[in-house]
Write an enzyme that holds these catalytic residues in place. Structure first.
Site, PDB file in Angstrom:
ATOM      1  N   ASP A  15      -4.157  -0.361   1.424  1.00  0.00           N
ATOM      2  CA  ASP A  15      -3.489   0.400   2.492  1.00  0.00           C
ATOM      3  C   ASP A  15      -2.016   0.006   2.622  1.00  0.00           C
ATOM      4  OD1 ASP A  15      -3.263   2.186   4.561  1.00  0.00           O
ATOM      5  OD2 ASP A  15      -4.168   0.866   6.064  1.00  0.00           O
ATOM      6  N   ASN A  63      -8.916  12.035   2.949  1.00  0.00           N
ATOM      7  CA  ASN A  63      -7.534  12.172   2.443  1.00  0.00           C
ATOM      8  C   ASN A  63      -7.149  13.620   2.097  1.00  0.00           C
ATOM      9  OD1 ASN A  63      -7.406   8.936   0.738  1.00  0.00           O
ATOM     10  ND2 ASN A  63      -6.790   9.501   2.812  1.00  0.00           N
TER      11      ASN A  63
HETATM   12  C1  FPP Z   1      -3.246   4.016   1.533  1.00  0.00           C
HETATM   13  O1  FPP Z   1      -1.897   4.050   1.830  1.00  0.00           O
HETATM   14  C2  FPP Z   1      -3.505   4.317   0.158  1.00  0.00           C
HETATM   15  C3  FPP Z   1      -4.116   5.433  -0.298  1.00  0.00           C
HETATM   16  C4  FPP Z   1      -4.554   6.536   0.564  1.00  0.00           C
HETATM   17  C5  FPP Z   1      -4.387   5.649  -1.703  1.00  0.00           C
HETATM   18  C6  FPP Z   1      -4.474   4.437  -2.565  1.00  0.00           C
HETATM   19  C7  FPP Z   1      -3.972   4.842  -3.874  1.00  0.00           C
HETATM   20  C8  FPP Z   1      -3.277   4.079  -4.726  1.00  0.00           C
HETATM   21  C9  FPP Z   1      -3.024   2.650  -4.546  1.00  0.00           C
HETATM   22  C10 FPP Z   1      -2.664   4.663  -5.920  1.00  0.00           C
HETATM   23  C11 FPP Z   1      -3.567   5.521  -6.696  1.00  0.00           C
HETATM   24  C12 FPP Z   1      -4.669   4.786  -7.289  1.00  0.00           C
HETATM   25  C13 FPP Z   1      -5.709   5.446  -7.772  1.00  0.00           C
HETATM   26  C14 FPP Z   1      -6.828   4.744  -8.432  1.00  0.00           C
HETATM   27  C15 FPP Z   1      -5.744   6.902  -7.631  1.00  0.00           C
HETATM   28  P1  FPP Z   1      -1.407   5.051   2.933  1.00  0.00           P
HETATM   29  O2  FPP Z   1      -0.805   6.218   2.243  1.00  0.00           O
HETATM   30  O3  FPP Z   1      -2.510   5.381   3.866  1.00  0.00           O
HETATM   31  O4  FPP Z   1      -0.297   4.196   3.624  1.00  0.00           O
HETATM   32  P2  FPP Z   1       0.135   4.237   5.158  1.00  0.00           P
HETATM   33  O5  FPP Z   1      -1.088   3.882   5.954  1.00  0.00           O
HETATM   34  O6  FPP Z   1       1.201   3.207   5.226  1.00  0.00           O
HETATM   35  O7  FPP Z   1       0.626   5.619   5.424  1.00  0.00           O
END
Ligand code: FPP
Length: 244
Positions: A15, A63
């Site tokens: 996250d 998502n």
């Molecule tokens: C959370 O950060 C992360 C995600 C929703 C996706 C995780 C994905 C990756 C690390 C890259 C892709 C990897 C694969 C295997 C597809 P957030 O966007 O919720 O961050 P925030 O809470 O700060 O907005």
């Protein structure tokens, strides 16, 4: 069993990509791209730290509510990750398994997932589970539906259902439950991740945005895990000795 015994299954809620990007005045997609680099670093380091299974939350059933551009970026990143790293994963004995619903994913993504799983199917050294289009409740609901279908078709009897039979119908079937669940970015929630499997997992929350994550953070999370005593509903070992 003490926390220092045996190889570990670590599950990570990666996250903070969006906040990492925002801090730098960059679009959120930059955060996700850096997140893939952090994922590569973490996979590379994991087995040297006593981990034999790593489950990461790449895309949740929730998502889809994000802007379309961000959703397609996350899809492309999964594809790019497989395309760039698959042969190395094959060579290094990593088995790749993608857990989550296949429905709703486009044919090109399904093809990449199938290829990654097929190419690594015989590997046994390390298991990398990528939760993609995954939700804990969806997974439990799907398992319940599969069991109901088995009953309808005469392959199972409702009266025989036990936890082991139910687990066999989850997308994590045949994988031991996670020992440790890590969430980065300072949030302290499970957000629908591995809801059945988390029953006895230790939870570690780390105040680092995922794109900054690396081997030292994983080492610290494992050290915190190893310092804890897992009781699985039993008594503390000191109390058992004292009662002894
Ligand atoms: C959370 O950060 C992360 C995600 C929703 C996706 C995780 C994905 C990756 C690390 C890259 C892709 C990897 C694969 C295997 C597809 P957030 O966007 O919720 O961050 P925030 O809470 O700060 O907005």
């Amino acid at each position: 069993m003490t926390p220092t015994d045996g190889p570990l299954h670590v599950a990570i809620i990666m996250d903070g990509n969006g906040r990492w990007a925002k801090q730098r005045g960059l679009p959120r997609t930059f955060g996700h791209r850096e997140g893939v680099k952090a994922l590569k670093r973490t996979v590379e380091a994991a087995s040297g730290l006593g981990v034999d299974t790593l489950t990461v939350f790449g895309f949740s059933t929730e998502n889809w509510r994000r802007p379309m551009a961000e959703v397609s970026e996350l899809m492309s990143l999964l594809k790019a990750y497989v395309e760039s790293d698959l042969e190395r994963l094959v060579r290094e004995g990593v088995k790749v398994r993608v857990i989550g619903r296949r429905t709703g994913l486009k044919p090109d993504i399904l093809a990449v997932i199938d290829r990654a799983e097929a190419r690594t199917a015989h590997n046994t050294r390390f298991l990398l589970q990528v939760a993609f289009n995954y939700g804990g409740r969806a997974d439990i609901t799907d398992a319940a539906r599969r069991f109901a279908e088995d009953v309808e078709q005469g392959r199972a009897r409702a009266a025989d259902l036990d936890e082991a039979m139910f687990e066999q119908r989850l997308s994590t079937a045949d994988t031991p439950a996670p020992d440790l669940i890590v969430r980065t970015s300072g949030e302290r929630r499970l957000s629908n991740f591995l809801l059945w499997e988390c029953a006895y997992a230790e939870l570690v929350f780390q105040d680092v945005y995922w794109p900054d994550y690396g081997p030292d953070h994983l080492r610290a999370a494992i050290a915190e895990f190893r310092a804890r005593e897992r009781r699985y509903g039993g008594a503390a070992s000191d109390d058992v000795l004292a009662a002894g």
